[in-house]
Design an enzyme around this catalytic site. Structure first.
Site: not given
Length: 604
Positions: A257, A259, A487, A489
């Site tokens: 996950h 990025k 989107h 966090k």
């Protein structure tokens, strides 16, 4: 079985109990990706069921006024995920493992009827274009040269940026970045790059590079397996310059996950840590976060390997993170980082890598890594024991039967750590969780399809109604992004009046044990399923000796020092859900009120 809480009722099947929390998966078997290769309603890249549902509703919307709806739309209980019977599965879409369904569930949700929302922002004129076309065409022209230069060298001491959003006033995009800006020649003369991500549209990604850089070596680091890996490799066949590194995911239901971009230039090296998938939708009308490193110069030849380290140990921590992949493919990038001077970095790296960790290794990753950093580097502030913690995210995993199982025990203990003195865990520390309501999604720029990147499932939600009492609405007037669903966090520790923050974290990690880790074996072992990456901002690293940032409001006076104001991307204080508010749940229908495009949401 009727489940009732403060935020609505859900009817779920009583014929099948929800499986154990760690056997759930929001990202199903992707055999359907290849089967659907010619279906334009399905994204032509591996992604989650929630994302597929959103794409389907964009290409085949159900109008609120459509009288045929009752005959066309199957009830939610008839939905069947492509994971069923597949024999294997990968975890999470954006994001987190969600409950695996062994049998179909019947789900309904009760929502207040409201009139069609009158959107306060002007929507795009070119509604006849596909969403991907809109996203592509809007950013075809690069940013003004001066604007981009100012971003790199001007008054953003934190190097924290939001992504550009179409459909909001352009003043709110001032200081924001699109991926084409990041990859622009203004940022450097590219030699090669590495893209670490979860969901990747290869052809779209290539088009984001300037024409002169599109044949430069590109390494894609991913976590796909089996059919979805084959699909990813097939996407890249036309591009001889693209190579791949598959991240090992040996613990079930983990996901890659992280990025991150590693950009090697003739002029030096840059690291970009962000929250967007490499697909058009994530750079179009969503709120995303980016940390952009300085341009790191190459060290003189013969310099020792320990040279070029920052006070935050960013260089060694980044190398440790890359070494955790245990991949020969990444050795070249590790060597390149060694050869550059990263001493100007002011943030701390905070990652998660899959594994079971004991002893001192427990503190290398996940929420125990955050705990260690805060104990060692955050300053103790008088009366800080009562300062609330704020978490903001786009997906939610299984928290357990009550708060004591994880959220308000080990995870909260990490969030409230500060200074070298061990603070006793106070059960009354306020916890504010920011997650969009159904109405937030309904009234967003994208309408209901925005919920495809908010994959909180009914199977998880109905097991943890206790969690919803912590929920607060998404509101972002301060950044002009109230209607651009998050989107991004973020996590932070705030003063009770929300005027100051002790620290701020932007990360890929959603609210889940898979992302942050969970203690096992009486606390002697930390188990993490997924790869995640973020950066932690501490006031001390920015020369602020009072131990806190101020919160940046809508207006700053000329006398204010921008270096002391952190640009929190949503409104503080957060607003708690009202009695009629419900958290967005992606896999149940919403047919009582239209969204900003006049459509309903039926995910199947």
């Amino acid at each position: 079985m009727l489940q009732e809480g403060a935020h609505g009722k859900w009817t779920v099947s009583s014929s099948d109990e929800s499986p154990e929390e760690n056997s759930d998966s929001e990202k199903p078997s992707t055999s359907s990706v290849l089967d659907a290769a010619h279906d334009t309603s399905v994204p032509q890249y591996p992604c989650s069921e929630a994302r597929k549902a959103a794409q389907k509703r964009k290409t085949s919307p159900l109008k609120f006024s459509d009288k045929r709806f009752s005959a066309e739309a199957p009830p939610a209980g008839k939905q069947r995920t492509s994971q069923e019977g597949s024999g294997w599965c990968l975890s999470s879409s954006d994001e987190e493992p969600e409950d695996q369904e062994k049998h179909a569930h019947k789900e309904t949700v009760k929502e207040e009827k409201t009139d069609a929302p009158k959107h306060p922002l002007k929507l795009c004129k070119d509604d006849e274009l596909s969403e991907n076309q809109k996203a592509e065409e809007y950013y075809e022209a690069p940013s003004e040269t001066q604007d981009t230069w100012d971003l790199l060298n001007g008054g953003n001491p934190f190097r924290f940026f939001l992504t550009k959003v179409r459909g909001i006033h352009q003043s709110y995009n001032s200081g924001a970045l699109h991926i084409k800006d990041i990859l622009s020649p203004l940022f450097g003369t590219l030699v090669s790059s590495a893209q670490f991500n979860y969901c990747i549209d290869v052809a779209w990604l290539v088009r984001q590079y300037p024409q002169e850089f599109r044949k430069k070596p590109l390494l894609i680091v991913h976590g796909e397996k089996r059919e979805s890996k084959a699909e990813l490799l097939a996407q890249a066949r036309p591009y001889e310059n693209i190579s791949f590194c598959q991240a090992k995911l040996d613990i079930a239901f983990g996901t890659h996950h992280t990025k991150m971009m590693l950009l090697l230039y003739e002029e030096g090296l840059r690291v970009v840590i962000h929250t967007s998938n490499l697909i058009a939708d994530d750079w179009h009308q969503k709120t995303q976060g980016i940390w952009l490193s300085p341009l790191y110069p190459r060290l003189p030849q013969g310099t020792s390997g320990s040279a070029g380290e920052s006070e935050t140990n960013f260089k060694s921590d980044l190398i440790s993170y890359l070494m955790a992949y245990n991949s020969p493919t990444l050795k070249e990038w590790i060597d390149l980082i060694q050869e550059h001077d990263l001493s100007e970095t002011r943030v701390y790296l905070l990652g998660s890598t899959p594994g079971r960790y004991q002893g001192s290794d427990k503190e290398k990753w996940g929420h125990l890594r955050l705990r260690k950093l805060l104990k060692e580097h955050a300053l103790s502030i008088p009366a800080q024991e009562s300062w609330p913690v704020v978490g903001q995210f786009s997906s939610i995993g299984s928290m357990g039967a009550d708060g004591s199982k994880w959220l308000c025990s080990e995870f909260q203990e990490s969030l409230v750590a500060a200074g070298r003195s061990v603070m006793s865990l106070k059960c009354d520390v306020p916890v504010h969780l920011v997650y969009p309501t159904v109405n937030n999604v309904r009234q967003s720029l994208e309408g209901y399809p925005a919920g495809g990147s908010l994959p909180y499932s009914i199977q998880t939600a109905q097991k943890q109604l206790w969690l919803h009492s912590y929920f607060h609405k998404w509101s972002a007037e301060v950044s002009g992004r109230s209607h651009a669903m998050p989107h991004i966090k973020t996590y932070m520790r705030s003063s009770p009046d929300f005027q100051k923050i002790a620290w701020f974290l932007v990360t890929s990690a959603n609210l889940s044990k898979a992302a942050w880790g969970a203690l096992e074996k009486n606390g002697t072992q930390l188990m993490i399923r997924s790869y995640e990456l973020g950066v932690l901002f501490l006031p001390s690293a920015f020369g602020l000796d009072k131990g806190c940032f101020h919160v940046k409001g809508k207006m700053l006076s000329e006398s204010d020092n921008p270096a002391t104001y952190f640009p929190v991307p949503f409104d503080l204080p957060p607003e708690q859900y009202g009695s009629k508010d419900q958290p967005w749940i992606w896999n149940i229908p919403y047919t009582d009120a239209p969204d900003t495009h006049g459509n309903m949401w039926v995910p199947s």
